[in-house]
Design a protein around this motif. Structure first.
Motif, PDB file in Angstrom:
ATOM      1  N   LEU A 104       0.912  -1.278  -0.176  1.00  0.00           N
ATOM      2  CA  LEU A 104       0.036  -0.125  -0.069  1.00  0.00           C
ATOM      3  C   LEU A 104       0.939   1.217   0.048  1.00  0.00           C
ATOM      4  O   LEU A 104       0.704   2.209  -0.689  1.00  0.00           O
ATOM      5  N   LEU A 109       2.868   1.644  -3.393  1.00  0.00           N
ATOM      6  CA  LEU A 109       2.041   1.732  -4.527  1.00  0.00           C
ATOM      7  C   LEU A 109       1.533   3.182  -4.402  1.00  0.00           C
ATOM      8  O   LEU A 109       1.501   3.854  -5.698  1.00  0.00           O
ATOM      9  N   ALA A 110       1.460   3.859  -3.333  1.00  0.00           N
ATOM     10  CA  ALA A 110       1.149   5.348  -3.230  1.00  0.00           C
ATOM     11  C   ALA A 110       2.229   6.286  -3.968  1.00  0.00           C
ATOM     12  O   ALA A 110       1.985   7.186  -4.751  1.00  0.00           O
ATOM     13  N   GLU A 147       2.178   5.574  -7.605  1.00  0.00           N
ATOM     14  CA  GLU A 147       1.021   6.376  -8.592  1.00  0.00           C
ATOM     15  C   GLU A 147       1.562   7.633  -8.495  1.00  0.00           C
ATOM     16  O   GLU A 147       1.158   8.312  -9.845  1.00  0.00           O
ATOM     17  N   ALA A 159      -2.151  -6.120  -4.970  1.00  0.00           N
ATOM     18  CA  ALA A 159      -2.423  -4.915  -4.597  1.00  0.00           C
ATOM     19  C   ALA A 159      -2.447  -3.768  -5.851  1.00  0.00           C
ATOM     20  O   ALA A 159      -3.072  -2.887  -5.846  1.00  0.00           O
ATOM     21  N   LYS A 198      -5.561  -3.969  -7.832  1.00  0.00           N
ATOM     22  CA  LYS A 198      -6.827  -3.179  -7.363  1.00  0.00           C
ATOM     23  C   LYS A 198      -6.578  -1.845  -7.219  1.00  0.00           C
ATOM     24  O   LYS A 198      -7.306  -1.119  -7.436  1.00  0.00           O
ATOM     25  N   ARG A 199      -5.222  -1.310  -6.767  1.00  0.00           N
ATOM     26  CA  ARG A 199      -4.975   0.243  -6.875  1.00  0.00           C
ATOM     27  C   ARG A 199      -5.141   0.967  -8.052  1.00  0.00           C
ATOM     28  O   ARG A 199      -5.572   2.107  -8.023  1.00  0.00           O
ATOM     29  N   LEU A 200      -4.622   0.375  -9.218  1.00  0.00           N
ATOM     30  CA  LEU A 200      -4.775   1.020 -10.557  1.00  0.00           C
ATOM     31  C   LEU A 200      -5.078  -0.082 -11.465  1.00  0.00           C
ATOM     32  O   LEU A 200      -4.501  -0.599 -12.389  1.00  0.00           O
TER      33      LEU A 200
END
Length: 185
Positions: A91, A94-95, A98, A141, A144-146
């Motif tokens: 998490l 990935l932030a 992004e 993950a 899901k995030r992107l």
């Protein structure tokens, strides 16, 4: 910048595919077809979830295990479960990714961290071979995030037609992203 003066599309990639010695055995999985061919088009953003999580090189092998409806990331011999650590790290990472405006991602197939499909999924308490239906924790993950980000495993990119399709998807994603209005700071 490429020969035409435009910057290259930024693509995340499993670090082992670039020849970085980050695998559990101290090796790599450099893919000349990917690094050579696609390296002229893309700017690489290498990531190794396991090393960035703080696991050493070399290290004990990891595997995915099915426990009820969940998948767990577990060291093969010591049986230490690092699922929560990997999920939390994913998490946070990935932030950061992004914010880099990635246009695509290439992941290492079969990896319990990075595999997109068909990762060995061991069944605890049941004899027999592992099922091939798991998804690596970082890959899950990421997707899901992107969810719209073009993602592919390196094995599929050995095929020229699949490579060409991936490049087209990455460049189309970049064009759509570049047309979106940016929020003012």
């Amino acid at each position: 910048m490429n020969a035409g003066g435009a910057s290259r599309a930024r693509v995340g990639i499993s670090a082992c595919l670039l020849g970085q010695r980050v695998r559990y055995d101290g090796g790599h999985k450099r893919s000349p077809r990917i690094t050579g061919t696609l390296g002229r088009i893309f700017e690489w953003v290498p990531v190794c979830p396991e090393v960035e999580l703080g696991l050493g090189v070399p290290r004990e092998t990891l595997r995915l295990e099915a426990r009820g409806r969940s998948q767990r990331l577990v060291f093969s011999d010591s049986r230490e479960d690092i699922t929560s650590r990997m999920n939390a790290w994913s998490l946070d990472r990935l932030a950061q990714l992004e914010r880099l405006d990635l246009c695509g991602y290439i992941l290492k197939s079969g990896s319990p961290s990075c595999g997109v499909r068909g990762v060995k999924l061991f069944r605890t308490g049941r004899p027999g071979p592992p099922a091939r239906r798991g998804v690596g924790l970082f890959a899950r993950a990421l997707m899901k995030r992107l969810p719209r980000l073009p993602i592919e495993e390196e094995g599929r990119l050995q095929d020229k037609a699949a490579r060409d399709r991936f490049v087209a998807r990455v460049l189309a994603y970049r064009r759509r992203r570049d047309r979106r209005p940016r929020a003012r700071a």
